[in-house]
Structures are given as C-alpha cells and as structure tokens.
Design a protein around this motif. Structure first.
Motif, PDB file in Angstrom:
ATOM      1  N   GLU A  33       0.831  -1.192   0.000  1.00 11.95           N
ATOM      2  CA  GLU A  33       0.000   0.000   0.000  1.00 11.95           C
ATOM      3  C   GLU A  33       0.870   1.248   0.000  1.00 11.95           C
ATOM      4  O   GLU A  33       1.819   1.345   0.772  1.00 11.95           O
ATOM      5  CB  GLU A  33      -0.892   0.003   1.240  1.00 11.95           C
ATOM      6  N   MET A  34       0.559   2.144  -0.885  1.00  7.95           N
ATOM      7  CA  MET A  34       1.230   3.432  -0.927  1.00  7.95           C
ATOM      8  C   MET A  34       0.468   4.363   0.001  1.00  7.95           C
ATOM      9  O   MET A  34      -0.768   4.407  -0.035  1.00  7.95           O
ATOM     10  CB  MET A  34       1.211   3.964  -2.367  1.00  7.95           C
ATOM     11  N   THR A  35       1.173   5.086   0.854  1.00  4.01           N
ATOM     12  CA  THR A  35       0.490   5.956   1.817  1.00  4.01           C
ATOM     13  C   THR A  35       0.636   7.439   1.504  1.00  4.01           C
ATOM     14  O   THR A  35      -0.042   8.253   2.110  1.00  4.01           O
ATOM     15  CB  THR A  35       1.008   5.688   3.238  1.00  4.01           C
ATOM     16  N   ALA A  36       1.535   7.780   0.595  1.00  9.74           N
ATOM     17  CA  ALA A  36       1.716   9.187   0.235  1.00  9.74           C
ATOM     18  C   ALA A  36       2.209   9.259  -1.205  1.00  9.74           C
ATOM     19  O   ALA A  36       2.896   8.360  -1.651  1.00  9.74           O
ATOM     20  CB  ALA A  36       2.726   9.848   1.179  1.00  9.74           C
ATOM     21  N   PRO A  37       1.890  10.252  -1.970  1.00 10.26           N
ATOM     22  CA  PRO A  37       1.084  11.411  -1.615  1.00 10.26           C
ATOM     23  C   PRO A  37      -0.404  11.092  -1.465  1.00 10.26           C
ATOM     24  O   PRO A  37      -1.138  11.867  -0.871  1.00 10.26           O
ATOM     25  CB  PRO A  37       1.325  12.373  -2.770  1.00 10.26           C
ATOM     26  N   GLN A  38      -0.857   9.941  -2.004  1.00 11.77           N
ATOM     27  CA  GLN A  38      -2.235   9.504  -1.758  1.00 11.77           C
ATOM     28  C   GLN A  38      -2.192   8.055  -1.297  1.00 11.77           C
ATOM     29  O   GLN A  38      -1.316   7.299  -1.691  1.00 11.77           O
ATOM     30  CB  GLN A  38      -3.089   9.559  -3.038  1.00 11.77           C
ATOM     31  N   SER A  41      -3.863   1.099  -2.600  1.00 13.51           N
ATOM     32  CA  SER A  41      -3.403  -0.287  -2.578  1.00 13.51           C
ATOM     33  C   SER A  41      -2.862  -0.635  -3.950  1.00 13.51           C
ATOM     34  O   SER A  41      -3.446  -0.282  -4.966  1.00 13.51           O
ATOM     35  CB  SER A  41      -4.557  -1.233  -2.229  1.00 13.51           C
ATOM     36  N   LEU A  42      -1.749  -1.341  -3.965  1.00 18.11           N
ATOM     37  CA  LEU A  42      -1.109  -1.722  -5.219  1.00 18.11           C
ATOM     38  C   LEU A  42      -1.293  -3.213  -5.464  1.00 18.11           C
ATOM     39  O   LEU A  42      -1.342  -4.000  -4.514  1.00 18.11           O
ATOM     40  CB  LEU A  42       0.376  -1.370  -5.165  1.00 18.11           C
ATOM     41  N   PRO A  43      -1.384  -3.634  -6.718  1.00 16.00           N
ATOM     42  CA  PRO A  43      -1.582  -5.061  -7.004  1.00 16.00           C
ATOM     43  C   PRO A  43      -0.343  -5.880  -6.628  1.00 16.00           C
ATOM     44  O   PRO A  43       0.782  -5.397  -6.756  1.00 16.00           O
ATOM     45  CB  PRO A  43      -1.832  -5.097  -8.511  1.00 16.00           C
ATOM     46  N   VAL A  44      -0.567  -7.100  -6.169  1.00 16.22           N
ATOM     47  CA  VAL A  44       0.545  -7.996  -5.840  1.00 16.22           C
ATOM     48  C   VAL A  44       0.596  -9.186  -6.792  1.00 16.22           C
ATOM     49  O   VAL A  44       1.452 -10.047  -6.673  1.00 16.22           O
ATOM     50  CB  VAL A  44       0.481  -8.480  -4.373  1.00 16.22           C
ATOM     51  N   PRO A  67      10.593 -13.018   7.717  1.00 13.86           N
ATOM     52  CA  PRO A  67       9.591 -13.027   8.782  1.00 13.86           C
ATOM     53  C   PRO A  67       8.384 -12.171   8.416  1.00 13.86           C
ATOM     54  O   PRO A  67       8.465 -11.303   7.552  1.00 13.86           O
ATOM     55  CB  PRO A  67      10.341 -12.431   9.972  1.00 13.86           C
ATOM     56  N   SER A  68       7.282 -12.420   9.091  1.00 12.29           N
ATOM     57  CA  SER A  68       6.083 -11.610   8.894  1.00 12.29           C
ATOM     58  C   SER A  68       6.280 -10.252   9.549  1.00 12.29           C
ATOM     59  O   SER A  68       7.063 -10.111  10.486  1.00 12.29           O
ATOM     60  CB  SER A  68       4.872 -12.297   9.522  1.00 12.29           C
ATOM     61  N   GLY A  69       5.545  -9.293   9.085  1.00  6.95           N
ATOM     62  CA  GLY A  69       5.614  -7.985   9.714  1.00  6.95           C
ATOM     63  C   GLY A  69       5.071  -6.894   8.818  1.00  6.95           C
ATOM     64  O   GLY A  69       4.730  -7.125   7.666  1.00  6.95           O
ATOM     65  N   ASN A  70       4.977  -5.718   9.381  1.00 10.34           N
ATOM     66  CA  ASN A  70       4.545  -4.533   8.652  1.00 10.34           C
ATOM     67  C   ASN A  70       5.700  -3.556   8.631  1.00 10.34           C
ATOM     68  O   ASN A  70       6.342  -3.325   9.647  1.00 10.34           O
ATOM     69  CB  ASN A  70       3.343  -3.869   9.336  1.00 10.34           C
ATOM     70  N   VAL A  71       5.954  -2.993   7.480  1.00 10.10           N
ATOM     71  CA  VAL A  71       7.042  -2.031   7.344  1.00 10.10           C
ATOM     72  C   VAL A  71       6.489  -0.778   6.690  1.00 10.10           C
ATOM     73  O   VAL A  71       5.775  -0.849   5.697  1.00 10.10           O
ATOM     74  CB  VAL A  71       8.189  -2.610   6.483  1.00 10.10           C
ATOM     75  N   ARG A  72       6.820   0.354   7.264  1.00 15.02           N
ATOM     76  CA  ARG A  72       6.428   1.633   6.690  1.00 15.02           C
ATOM     77  C   ARG A  72       7.664   2.503   6.560  1.00 15.02           C
ATOM     78  O   ARG A  72       8.535   2.470   7.418  1.00 15.02           O
ATOM     79  CB  ARG A  72       5.409   2.340   7.579  1.00 15.02           C
ATOM     80  N   GLY A  73       7.713   3.258   5.501  1.00 17.15           N
ATOM     81  CA  GLY A  73       8.838   4.162   5.323  1.00 17.15           C
ATOM     82  C   GLY A  73       8.965   4.606   3.887  1.00 17.15           C
ATOM     83  O   GLY A  73       8.213   4.189   3.021  1.00 17.15           O
TER      84      GLY A  73
END
Length: 125
Positions: A33-38, A41-44, A67-73
C-alpha cells in the motif's frame, strides 16, 4: 532378483537417494500500500490472462523465508540491487539507511539483493 529399484540401482553402484521434506513459508496475506502522496493499494499479482487455468492458486510474490511484519517508510528504488546499483545511489547522494529498498527481479541471484541492501542499513528490502 532385486526386491526394489533402489536395490537394483545400488547394485549398479548408484548413490543412495534420501527424501527430505521441507517446510515452506507461505504468506496468509500479501499487501502493498502506498500511503503518500495519496493512499492507494497496489496489485501484488499480475492481471489474469485467459490461458491461466490455475490463476487463483498462484501465490503473490514474496520473500519466502522472511519473517512476517509490517514495514512503513520511504521507498528507494535500487534497480537490480547489485553492488554497482547501490554505488550509483551513493554517488548521487541517495541513502537507503532507514528506508525500504525496492529492487527488480533478475541480473543477479536473489540472495545478493537483500545482502547488499543490508550492508547499508535499510528498514526492509
């Protein structure tokens, strides 16, 4: 007379073969998922083509042993993730430290990509 093919092969000097079962890490859910500038959700997975009979069984691309997890940046594109790709980024003043490194498939073995990224301190690759 031999009782099995394995015995017959052994008699011919063939090496013994053993079966090894492995566990594969399969994702329950893959989301980009792209969080900025808008927010978007992107296709996988690629779009389904008429000749793909088992499309629904295809697992989206993922790093199988990660490993599983969520990454933002912030995301930095590093071409194929080769040493020379990271050198070019550094030459242009682009740091991947603390960022998500996005690389494309091909050119080098897939294990090279996260190894080279990890040397430079990213949040994820």
């Amino acid at each position: 007379m031999f009782r099995s093919r394995a015995q017959a092969l052994a008699a011919l000097g063939a090496p013994a073969v053993s079966l090894a079962l492995t566990l594969t890490a399969l994702p329950r859910h893959v989301k980009v998922e792209m969080t900025a500038p808008q927010r978007r959700s992107l296709p996988v997975k690629e779009k389904k083509r008429p000749w793909q009979k088992h499309y629904d069984d295809v697992i989206p691309g993922h790093n199988g042993m990660s490993p599983s997890g969520n990454v933002r940046g912030e995301v930095v594109y590093a071409n194929y993730g080769r040493p020379e790709d990271f050198a070019l980024l550094a030459e242009k003043g682009v740091s991947v430290k603390g960022k998500i490194v996005l690389v494309r498939y091909g050119a080098v073995f897939r294990g090279i990509k996260p190894r080279e990224a990890a040397k430079r301190g990213p949040r994820a690759c």
